[in-house]
Design a protein around this motif. Structure first.
Motif, PDB file in Angstrom:
ATOM      1  N   VAL A 204      -4.118 -68.011   6.966  1.00  0.00           N
ATOM      2  CA  VAL A 204      -5.795 -67.424   6.976  1.00  0.00           C
ATOM      3  C   VAL A 204      -6.548 -68.583   7.097  1.00  0.00           C
ATOM      4  CG1 VAL A 204      -7.123 -67.104   5.081  1.00  0.00           C
ATOM      5  CG2 VAL A 204      -4.269 -66.476   4.440  1.00  0.00           C
ATOM      6  N   PRO A 205      -7.285 -67.538   8.097  1.00  0.00           N
ATOM      7  CA  PRO A 205      -8.461 -68.548   8.495  1.00  0.00           C
ATOM      8  C   PRO A 205      -9.185 -69.737   7.397  1.00  0.00           C
ATOM      9  CG  PRO A 205      -8.942 -66.348   9.212  1.00  0.00           C
ATOM     10  CD  PRO A 205      -7.782 -66.737   8.121  1.00  0.00           C
TER      11      PRO A 205
ATOM     12  N   PHE B  49     -17.475 -61.133   4.421  1.00  0.00           N
ATOM     13  CA  PHE B  49     -16.233 -60.843   4.887  1.00  0.00           C
ATOM     14  C   PHE B  49     -15.535 -59.981   4.199  1.00  0.00           C
ATOM     15  CE2 PHE B  49     -11.296 -60.775   5.291  1.00  0.00           C
ATOM     16  CZ  PHE B  49     -11.346 -60.067   6.793  1.00  0.00           C
ATOM     17  N   TYR B  50     -15.670 -60.614   2.621  1.00  0.00           N
ATOM     18  CA  TYR B  50     -15.408 -59.868   1.864  1.00  0.00           C
ATOM     19  C   TYR B  50     -15.588 -58.872   1.086  1.00  0.00           C
ATOM     20  CZ  TYR B  50     -11.091 -62.819   1.506  1.00  0.00           C
ATOM     21  OH  TYR B  50      -9.687 -63.515   1.789  1.00  0.00           O
TER      22      TYR B  50
ATOM     23  N   ARG C  33     -12.173 -68.664   4.953  1.00  0.00           N
ATOM     24  CA  ARG C  33     -11.307 -67.623   3.711  1.00  0.00           C
ATOM     25  C   ARG C  33     -10.247 -68.274   3.047  1.00  0.00           C
ATOM     26  NH1 ARG C  33     -10.275 -62.849   8.061  1.00  0.00           N
ATOM     27  NH2 ARG C  33     -11.642 -62.123   9.524  1.00  0.00           N
TER      28      ARG C  33
ATOM     29  N   LYS D 283     -14.149 -55.352   0.597  1.00  0.00           N
ATOM     30  CA  LYS D 283     -13.048 -54.548   1.654  1.00  0.00           C
ATOM     31  C   LYS D 283     -12.242 -54.072   0.586  1.00  0.00           C
ATOM     32  CE  LYS D 283     -12.872 -56.800   5.533  1.00  0.00           C
ATOM     33  NZ  LYS D 283     -14.902 -56.939   5.823  1.00  0.00           N
TER      34      LYS D 283
ATOM     35  N   LYS E  47      -0.577 -59.081   8.008  1.00  0.00           N
ATOM     36  CA  LYS E  47      -1.123 -59.649   9.469  1.00  0.00           C
ATOM     37  C   LYS E  47      -2.671 -61.455   8.064  1.00  0.00           C
ATOM     38  CE  LYS E  47      -6.122 -58.113  10.640  1.00  0.00           C
ATOM     39  NZ  LYS E  47      -6.066 -56.654  11.037  1.00  0.00           N
TER      40      LYS E  47
ATOM     41  N   ASP F  59      -5.308 -62.191   7.631  1.00  0.00           N
ATOM     42  CA  ASP F  59      -6.251 -61.447   7.483  1.00  0.00           C
ATOM     43  C   ASP F  59      -7.208 -61.949   5.230  1.00  0.00           C
ATOM     44  OD1 ASP F  59      -5.414 -59.441   5.839  1.00  0.00           O
ATOM     45  OD2 ASP F  59      -6.376 -58.425   7.467  1.00  0.00           O
TER      46      ASP F  59
END
Length: 343
Positions: free
Chosen positions: A273-274, A30-31, A277, A34, A88, A90
């Motif tokens: 935050v999930p 994911f990261y 993550r 980004k 957000k 995320d």
């Protein structure tokens, strides 16, 4: 009672482990590539900005992402922290905050504060530094005794009422019975330090690393550490307990300041935050802060790292928020929010 056969149980355990690994891989993926914002609630050039910019490249290496430092000054860091609460969830917005000042803001119910530190995703502590009292070379003060014996109003530079510049100045003034006034509006330690150099204010309270920086030119003079332990960066500097006689009530203010100071400069992200993550971010932060070469490099620039885990920081925050009874809380509110400000 039903029991899983051993073979099935072993398969389940193995699958659970595999799923955990997959989640970690998913977070890393994911990261990768980004852009992560690293917010600083103070102006460029101050202590928090310096720490953020020195550590950002190392965070990039751990995250596989581009880390961009954004300065959002205002309200002693509170405005940026308010925005973080609603950003957000995320894991792409991080913030390096003054945990001590933020805790004080929440504790005393500062007007406009909409954050709750217990809901933020804490990632780890970068450092915790003792607070140093400094006098401007343009002021008439060269010791605490000079200040304590003066009828002249001592002006302290600060940003907002609950930032460390202001709240420690208020607590120190109370402990030392100083005739003080706190001047707000400076955007962090850099502007307050320049104000002291220019003689606009007589005094300020800085972290030891910022104090060491501003003391170099001789225009701002370190006087004492506001606490019981000396500074590692300024080892010859005495503590207030070494140069002033403090009764129990006065000593309480220095001791409570030290308790709050343990929270330190901390990395946080938004609430919720999930989990995968969060684990990945905490591992990345700890990997940076525990890297011996990074620690040495930061120390060489007089920006010490004294890391603590996210879990320990959460304990410091919850303990500080719950530490005061109603009478003590009312007294802190009066000193921090009212006592040293013009009508």
């Amino acid at each position: 009672m039903f029991r899983l056969p051993a073979v099935l149980l072993g398969a389940f355990v193995a699958l659970s482990g595999f799923m955990g690994d997959a989640a970690a891989e998913t977070a890393a993926e994911f990261y990768r590539g980004k852009v992560v914002k690293l917010v600083v609630g103070y102006g460029a050039g101050g202590g928090y900005d310096t720490y953020a910019r020195l550590l950002a490249p190392h965070l990039e290496a751990q995250l596989g992402a581009t880390v961009v430092v954004e300065n959002r000054p205002g309200g002693g860091g509170n405005l940026a922290l308010n925005r973080l609460m609603t950003a957000k969830a995320d894991g792409l917005t991080l913030m390096l905050i003054n945990g001590r000042a933020s805790t004080v803001s929440q504790l005393v119910g500062t007007e406009g504060v909409r954050f709750d530190l217990t809901r933020l995703t804490v990632l780890g502590r970068v450092t915790s530094e003792p607070r140093v009292i400094l006098f401007s070379a343009a002021s008439p003060y060269r010791s605490l005794a000079d200040a304590q014996g003066s009828d002249r109003v001592i002006k302290w530079g600060a940003a907002g009422r609950t930032d460390s510049l202001a709240s420690v100045a208020a607590m120190a003034s109370t402990a030392l019975s100083l005739n003080s006034e706190i001047i707000m509006g400076y955007k962090g330690s850099k502007e307050a330090g320049l104000a002291a150099i220019r003689g606009e204010v007589d005094a300020l309270v800085l972290s030891e690393s910022s104090a060491a920086k501003y003391a170099k030119g001789g225009m701002v003079i370190p006087i004492a550490v506001f606490g019981r332990e000396r500074s590692e960066l300024l080892p010859e500097l005495p503590t207030v307990f070494e140069v002033a006689s403090l009764e129990d009530d006065a000593a309480w203010w220095a001791d409570y300041t030290e308790q709050l100071t343990k929270i330190g400069r901390i990395f946080v992200s938004t609430p919720d935050v999930p989990e995968d993550r969060t684990r990945f971010l905490r591992q990345a932060v700890q990997a940076v802060l525990e890297d011996p070469q990074i620690v040495r490099d930061m120390a060489s620039q007089k920006r010490p790292i004294r890391a603590e885990t996210a879990e320990q920081v959460e304990q410091y925050i919850s303990g500080s928020l719950a530490a005061l009874d109603e009478a003590s809380l009312a007294r802190v509110r009066s000193v921090v929010l009212e006592k040293y400000y013009p009508d």
